[in-house]
Design an enzyme around this catalytic site. Structure first.
Site, PDB file in Angstrom:
ATOM      1  N   HIS A 132      23.823 -24.071 -15.484  1.00  0.00           N
ATOM      2  CA  HIS A 132      24.462 -25.372 -15.270  1.00  0.00           C
ATOM      3  C   HIS A 132      25.485 -25.706 -16.348  1.00  0.00           C
ATOM      4  CE1 HIS A 132      22.357 -27.431 -18.533  1.00  0.00           C
ATOM      5  NE2 HIS A 132      21.259 -26.775 -18.159  1.00  0.00           N
ATOM      6  N   GLY A 133      26.380 -26.630 -16.044  1.00  0.00           N
ATOM      7  CA  GLY A 133      27.375 -27.102 -17.007  1.00  0.00           C
ATOM      8  C   GLY A 133      26.746 -27.963 -18.095  1.00  0.00           C
ATOM      9  N   GLU A 134      27.573 -28.385 -19.029  1.00  0.00           N
ATOM     10  CA  GLU A 134      27.089 -29.193 -20.163  1.00  0.00           C
ATOM     11  C   GLU A 134      26.402 -30.463 -19.672  1.00  0.00           C
ATOM     12  OE1 GLU A 134      29.379 -30.448 -24.076  1.00  0.00           O
ATOM     13  OE2 GLU A 134      29.645 -31.991 -22.546  1.00  0.00           O
TER      14      GLU A 134
ATOM     15  N   ASN B  32      23.077 -31.764 -23.927  1.00  0.00           N
ATOM     16  CA  ASN B  32      23.802 -30.657 -24.572  1.00  0.00           C
ATOM     17  C   ASN B  32      24.907 -31.236 -25.449  1.00  0.00           C
ATOM     18  OD1 ASN B  32      23.814 -28.652 -21.554  1.00  0.00           O
ATOM     19  ND2 ASN B  32      22.452 -28.439 -23.305  1.00  0.00           N
TER      20      ASN B  32
ATOM     21  N   ARG C  22      20.479 -31.707 -13.724  1.00  0.00           N
ATOM     22  CA  ARG C  22      21.695 -31.051 -14.221  1.00  0.00           C
ATOM     23  C   ARG C  22      22.003 -29.764 -13.458  1.00  0.00           C
ATOM     24  NH1 ARG C  22      17.404 -30.952 -17.913  1.00  0.00           N
ATOM     25  NH2 ARG C  22      16.984 -29.027 -19.080  1.00  0.00           N
TER      26      ARG C  22
ATOM     27  N   GLU D 263      14.116 -25.397 -16.685  1.00  0.00           N
ATOM     28  CA  GLU D 263      14.322 -24.961 -18.066  1.00  0.00           C
ATOM     29  C   GLU D 263      12.969 -24.827 -18.771  1.00  0.00           C
ATOM     30  OE1 GLU D 263      15.455 -23.303 -20.282  1.00  0.00           O
ATOM     31  OE2 GLU D 263      17.288 -24.274 -20.962  1.00  0.00           O
TER      32      GLU D 263
ATOM     33  N   HIS E  20      18.922 -22.568 -15.534  1.00  0.00           N
ATOM     34  CA  HIS E  20      19.041 -23.010 -16.929  1.00  0.00           C
ATOM     35  C   HIS E  20      19.082 -21.818 -17.878  1.00  0.00           C
ATOM     36  CE1 HIS E  20      17.888 -27.104 -15.559  1.00  0.00           C
ATOM     37  NE2 HIS E  20      17.227 -26.402 -14.659  1.00  0.00           N
TER      38      HIS E  20
END
Length: 252
Positions: free
Chosen positions: A13-15, A19, A65, A92, A189
């Site tokens: 996934h992106g930020e 994060n 996310r 995650e 993740h």
């Protein structure tokens, strides 16, 4: 050399909002930051579009996310009608008592070496999360996670224990779809994907860091053994810089 019979696409996934703030996130359910949304669109989806990738089914975790990243990708590829399976075992890794704390702060308190051991070792867990942790109840009472049994609900995890839940899901849920001829996309993740890569490659990946947002493809032969190396859909320099960013305690 074995010939590739199948391939699977993976995306980290992106930020996320956490994060961005350099916090240990784990099972706390935060959304993407604006940059994370941009990355999902302009890095993940854009790379897949360039390669004309199409999918028949997608797998993701139960955390927002990853779900948001997948939604953006599928919308951009005009694939919003394909089946999506949300599997908690792709979540995650649970960071235990570190959840919600700044990585830099934790390094100052416990020492850089200890925090890197918790982050990157195979089987050394951080302390378990306690009800006094400000995010304990938000995680335990998250409706997205309500279906997980008490015995399966972790209070801390290592890469090893994360793999113990991720690998059976790969074997039981994802591989049958691949073998059935489906084109499969997995959006998850950093640690759940590192665990999968370790299982697939059967290699030491303690120093291997998966960049956010850059899709990667793994090819398999008829018996689902890996063929060739991991193919990142970005140039080497971009991949290396993204990996270094993830590796740093001061970074994301």
């Amino acid at each position: 050399m074995h010939k590739a019979a199948y391939s699977v696409t993976f995306v980290r996934h992106g930020e996320s909002e956490w994060n961005k703030m350099n916090l240990f996130c784990g099972w706390h359910d935060v959304g993407l930051s604006e940059e994370g949304e941009w990355d999902a669109l302009e890095v993940s989806a854009a790379a897949l579009k360039r390669e004309n990738m199409r999918y028949d089914i997608a797998f993701t975790s139960c955390l927002r996310r990853a779900n948001q990243t997948l939604d953006i990708i599928l919308k951009e590829l005009n694939l919003t009608d394909i089946p999506v399976r949300q599997l908690w075992r792709l979540n995650e890794r649970h960071y235990g008592a570190l959840t919600g704390f700044n990585k830099r702060q934790m390094a100052d308190i416990y020492g850089e070496e200890q925090v890197q051991v918790w982050r990157r070792s195979f089987n050394v867990p951080p302390p378990a999360i306690e009800p006094t942790n400000p995010y304990y109840h938000a995680i335990k009472n998250n409706p997205r996670l309500r279906h997980i049994s008490e015995q399966d609900f972790p209070t801390t995890e290592t890469l090893e224990t994360t793999m113990e839940r991720v690998v059976p899901e790969w074997t039981d849920s994802i591989i049958p779809e691949v073998r059935g001829g489906k084109r499969v996309l997995v959006v998850a993740h950093g640690t759940s994907l590192r665990g999968l890569v370790k299982h697939i490659q059967d290699a030491d990946i303690m120093k291997f860091n998966l960049p956010n947002s850059i899709p990667f493809i793994i090819d398999f032969d008829e018996s689902m053994k890996m063929v060739g190396g991991i193919r990142f859909l970005a140039n080497d320099d971009t991949v290396l810089k993204a990996m270094e960013k993830v590796a740093s305690i001061g970074g994301k």
